[in-house]
Each structure stands twice: as structure tokens, then as C-alpha cells.
Design an enzyme around this catalytic site. Structure first.
Site, mmCIF file in Angstrom:
data_model
loop_
_atom_site.group_PDB
_atom_site.id
_atom_site.type_symbol
_atom_site.label_atom_id
_atom_site.label_comp_id
_atom_site.label_asym_id
_atom_site.label_seq_id
_atom_site.Cartn_x
_atom_site.Cartn_y
_atom_site.Cartn_z
ATOM 1 N N HIS A 132 0.873 -1.178 0.000
ATOM 2 C CA HIS A 132 0.000 0.000 0.000
ATOM 3 C C HIS A 132 0.911 1.230 0.000
ATOM 4 O O HIS A 132 2.023 1.196 0.532
ATOM 5 C CB HIS A 132 -0.842 -0.051 1.278
ATOM 6 C CG HIS A 132 -1.915 0.977 1.400
ATOM 7 N ND1 HIS A 132 -1.666 2.265 1.806
ATOM 8 C CD2 HIS A 132 -3.255 0.899 1.199
ATOM 9 C CE1 HIS A 132 -2.813 2.933 1.857
ATOM 10 N NE2 HIS A 132 -3.790 2.131 1.483
ATOM 11 N N ASP A 209 3.064 -4.661 7.971
ATOM 12 C CA ASP A 209 1.852 -3.853 7.850
ATOM 13 C C ASP A 209 0.667 -4.805 8.003
ATOM 14 O O ASP A 209 0.383 -5.606 7.111
ATOM 15 C CB ASP A 209 1.857 -3.170 6.469
ATOM 16 C CG ASP A 209 0.528 -2.497 6.138
ATOM 17 O OD1 ASP A 209 -0.451 -2.684 6.882
ATOM 18 O OD2 ASP A 209 0.485 -1.795 5.111
ATOM 19 N N GLN A 212 -4.489 -5.219 6.687
ATOM 20 C CA GLN A 212 -5.445 -6.186 6.110
ATOM 21 C C GLN A 212 -5.316 -7.563 6.747
ATOM 22 O O GLN A 212 -6.180 -8.420 6.544
ATOM 23 C CB GLN A 212 -5.225 -6.318 4.592
ATOM 24 C CG GLN A 212 -5.442 -5.046 3.813
ATOM 25 C CD GLN A 212 -6.889 -4.561 3.831
ATOM 26 O OE1 GLN A 212 -7.823 -5.319 4.097
ATOM 27 N NE2 GLN A 212 -7.070 -3.279 3.563
ATOM 28 N N LYS A 235 -10.364 -0.950 10.458
ATOM 29 C CA LYS A 235 -10.534 -2.153 9.613
ATOM 30 C C LYS A 235 -10.866 -3.366 10.486
ATOM 31 O O LYS A 235 -11.123 -4.445 9.980
ATOM 32 C CB LYS A 235 -9.263 -2.396 8.804
ATOM 33 C CG LYS A 235 -9.008 -1.269 7.792
ATOM 34 C CD LYS A 235 -7.899 -1.619 6.851
ATOM 35 C CE LYS A 235 -7.312 -0.420 6.165
ATOM 36 N NZ LYS A 235 -8.083 0.035 5.009
ATOM 37 N N CYS A 373 -4.821 2.587 -3.598
ATOM 38 C CA CYS A 373 -3.555 3.066 -3.001
ATOM 39 C C CYS A 373 -2.452 2.026 -3.167
ATOM 40 O O CYS A 373 -1.617 1.830 -2.275
ATOM 41 C CB CYS A 373 -3.712 3.419 -1.532
ATOM 42 S SG CYS A 373 -4.849 4.772 -1.254
#
Ligand code: PLP
Length: 415
Positions: A132, A209, A212, A235, A373
Site C-alpha cells: 500500500h 503492515d 489487512q 478495519k 492506493c
């Protein structure tokens, strides 16, 4: 077939989960809402909404600084969230958790503290082609300032990370590997545990990261072996403007502060400031009090789910969605790695993703369209955008069926 009657032996009570989300009962453009945009931001269960309302109605005042009743109540509720995050990701200590405004903020914190203090010209930061923008741009900014090198590990055409290329690009110059746990554009699940092992053997640190990953994977930062882990509350069924950075205690101790201000100090004179211990050293100013408490309620809600049931439900739904989408003439999936979750990006030969998104919207189907993104991912496939339906714990077969019917209308309109 209804949402409450999945075909296989999944025991996950999807109807009960859906009942926690008031917004799912909304009609959109006169149609049943098929919300398939959870990768952008998940909807909120009533437990989160109520926690925020409760805070502002009964327990709100600024934290840490007050001796009065409301300040104490708010402080206790706010501080309790650190232990919830610790439990969620199995951190060793709750003081390894820094509250941030989200993944982007967490990654920038690492770039501006660990990165700025330890990286020098010639050092390499390894990122992947599927990151991202929030795990690319902060490193680029540091590259331009400090003369470090940004090295990119490509992914294969199915969307899986090219681990041979990763091994080949890892060197004694690599100081940091910054990698996503799950790709937001492709759904690919990366082998972050292997990446951490290989990176550490090469003497590099690893930032994962988890934006997700956290809503879909069982995340244990100690077992993973990462050095930094970033995620967003919104999220994970919590409010926007919340998130966390986890880092190993010894790294947080060594990192200089980034933002200066109240609450991150022990004492201040005009000549000198003594900083507070981590995590407070990294939390300047009045925090997002009700937001953090709401994030805690989201974590409680998420951890109360039957996780094995949720895993089975999401896997079954991804397989079902993939199968149903394959029936649509002219549809090409973008991201078909064997290890993937929750995301079904695609392009259609007859229409632009934005037009598709608009037609789906008229049918009550909410999907994201665009580059997500992740423009380097689009560049890899030489496309400008994809349509990206994505799943949350409340997604069900009816949502997929509604999507496929609506795609039939797109075909009728565009031929
Ligand atoms: N990383 C990934 C993989 C994401 O999908 C996102 C958001 O979509 C981010 C980082 C940025 O998260 P936020 O906007 O919550 O900071």
C-alpha cells in the site's frame, strides 16, 4: 439458500453476527445493502457504537491529567485498551503498544524515529511490489532525505510474492524489510514468518503492515518474529482515527520520540526535556479517547467470535465468491495466489471499474473501485484500476449473489 444456511458444515452463526451491525439493515437506493467494501473500512457492531456513546454520555473527560471522577473513569477505560491490543496480537508486554491514528501513522512513526535515527546513506529498505502507498511513501521520503536505497521485491503474476527474488535481494546492506501481511489489492497472504526469519539472519529488522491481516488472520507477533507491527482500528470493526504500533520493547526504548508535546514528557524546562518511558514517549497530546475505547470494544467483539468458525466462514465465502465471479463472461480476477483472503479484485472486458462500481451501487452493492492506493500493483498488470469486492465477518452468500446479479446488469448495459 439464505445467509443463515451455508452449504458446508460451518457452524459460524452468521445471522447473529449480522444482527450486531445496525447499518446492514439499511436500504441503499431502495435495495438490500450488499456491503462488500470491508477492506477499505469495516462496519461497526453495536457494541462499538454503544461504547463510544457510553463514553461521551457517562465517562468522558481528558485522560491522565485529571484527579476528578470523570477523568479517572476515562483514564481507566482508555488504559485498559492497551491490554486488549496486547492480547489481540500476543505482545509480550502492554507497554510495547503505542496508540496511533492508524496504520499510516504507525508506519510514519517507525520511519521518523527508528528510520531517521538508524538508517544512513547506502542502507537499504526492502519493500514489496504489492505494498500500500502508506508502506512506500514514508520510505521514499526518508530515501530522499538520507540517501538510503529503496529496493523492491516483485510478485508473480498470480499475486504471490517472489520469495526467490526476496532471498536474492536481501543483503548485508538491508537494514529493514517493510512488508504487508495481506495485500489490500490482491488479497495475497505473505509468508511473514519466513520473511522475518530470513531478514533476521541477514541482520535486518522487519516491519509488518497488518492493516489487512489483523481482521482475518490469527496474529501472534512473537511467533511471527516481527520487530514492528502496524494496524488500524477501523478495519477491525472499531472507529476511524485509531490504531496501534507494536514494537519490541528494546526498540521502543532506543527510538527517539517523534512528535513533541504534552503527555510524552517527564519534565520540561526551557533548557531540557526528560521524555517519558515508552509507549507514552510516542503519544504526544490529547489522544483520541473515545476512539481508543471504541477500538477496545471492537477488539473485544472480534475476540468474542468463534475464530475457527470465522476462518471457515471466510474461506468458504472466498471460494464461493471466486467460483461465482468466474461465471461472469469477460471477468478476469486480479490476484489468484494460493494463499489469499477476503479480497476478490477483478476487471471486466466491457466496462471501466468506475462505471461498474456506479452500476453496482444502483443495485445496492458497495464495492471499491480504483487503484486502492497500490498503484505499483496496477502497473504490474498494466491496468488503471480494479473492482474490489472485499469481505468482513458479516459478509454472506446473499451479498455475493447480489453482486453477480448486478454484474449481469453491467453486461447487459455494456454488451
Ligand atoms: N496498509 C494496507 C495494506 C492497507 O490496506 C491500508 C488501508 O487501506 C493501509 C495500510 C493504510 O491504513 P490507514 O488508512 O487506516 O492508515
Amino acid at each position: 439458500m439464505t445467509a443463515a444456511e451455508p452449504m458446508n458444515k460451518v457452524t459460524f452463526d452468521i445471522a447473529r453476527v449480522r444482527a450486531d451491525f445496525p447499518i446492514l439493515a439499511e436500504k441503499v437506493r431502495g435495495k438490500r445493502l450488499a456491503f462488500l467494501d470491508s477492506a477499505a473500512s469495516a462496519q461497526k457492531p453495536k457494541q462499538v457504537i454503544e461504547a463510544i456513546v457510553h463514553t461521551y454520555t457517562h465517562e468522558y473527560a481528558n485522560v491522565h491529567r485529571g484527579v476528578h471522577y470523570l477523568s479517572e473513569r476515562a483514564t481507566v477505560a482508555y488504559n485498559a485498551v492497551r491490554a486488549k491490543v496486547q492480547k489481540l496480537i500476543n505482545a509480550r508486554d502492554e507497554n510495547e503498544i503505542v496508540f496511533t491514528s492508524g496504520t499510516t501513522d504507525s508506519i510514519n512513526l517507525v520511519a521518523q524515529t527508528f528510520g531517521r535515527a538508524t538508517l544512513k546513506a547506502g542502507d537499504e529498505v526492502l519493500v514489496t511490489e504489492m505494498e500500500h502507498h502508506s508502506n512506500i511513501v514514508p520510505w521514499q521520503m526518508l530515501r530522499d532525505e538520507k540517501g538510503i536505497t529503496l529496493t523492491v521485491v516483485p510478485f508473480r503474476d498470480d499475486g504471490s510474492l517472489d520469495m526467490d527474488a526476496f532471498r536474492a535481494k536481501l543483503s548485508e546492506k538491508t537494514r529493514l524489510v517493510a512488508v504487508t501481511q495481506v495485500s489490500n489489492a490482491l488479497g495475497t497472504i505473505n509468508p511473514v514468518q519466513d520473511i522475518c526469519r530470513l531478514a533476521h539472519a541477514a541482520g535486518a529488522r522487519v516491519l509488518v503492515d497488518g492493516a489487512q491481516g489483523i481482521p482475518h488472520l490469527h496474529t501472534d507477533v512473537q511467533a511471527m518474529g516481527a520487530d514492528f507491527y502496524a494496524f488500524s482500528g477501523h478495519k477491525l470493526y472499531g472507529p476511524t482515527g485509531t490504531g496501534a504500533l507494536w514494537a519490541r520493547a528494546e526498540l521502543l526504548d532506543a527510538m527517539p520520540p517523534w512528535k513533541g508535546g504534552g503527555d510524552m514528557i517527564r519534565s520540561v524546562t526551557f533548557a531540557h526535556t526528560d521524555f517519558a518511558e515508552p509507549p507514552h514517549k510516542f503519544e504526544a497530546g490529547t489522544p483520541n479517547i473515545a476512539g481508543v475505547i471504541g477500538m477496545g470494544a471492537g477488539i473485544d467483539w472480534f475476540l468474542s467470535l468463534d475464530r475457527d468458525g470465522l476462518d471457515a466462514h471466510e474461506a468458504e465465502l472466498l471460494a464461493y465468491g471466486t467460483e461465482r465471479l468466474a461465471e461472469v463472461p469477460g471477468l478476469k480476477m486480479i490476484g489468484t495466489a494460493a494463499e489469499k483472503c477476503a479480497v476478490m479484485s477483478f476487471v471486466l472486458d466491457c466496462a471501466h471499474p468506475h462505471d461498474i462500481g456506479t452500476i453496482l451501487d444502483a443495485e445496492g452493492v458497495a464495492v471499491r473501485t480504483g487503484h486502492h492506493c497500490a498503484q505499483p500493483v496496477m502497473e504490474h498488470f498494466d491496468i488503471a484500476a480494479t473492482v474490489r469486492p472485499s469481505l468482513g465477518a458479516y459478509s454472506c452468500r446473499e451479498d455475493i449473489d447480489q453482486l453477480v446479479v448486478a454484474l449481469g446488469k453491467v453486461r447487459e448495459m455494456f454488451g
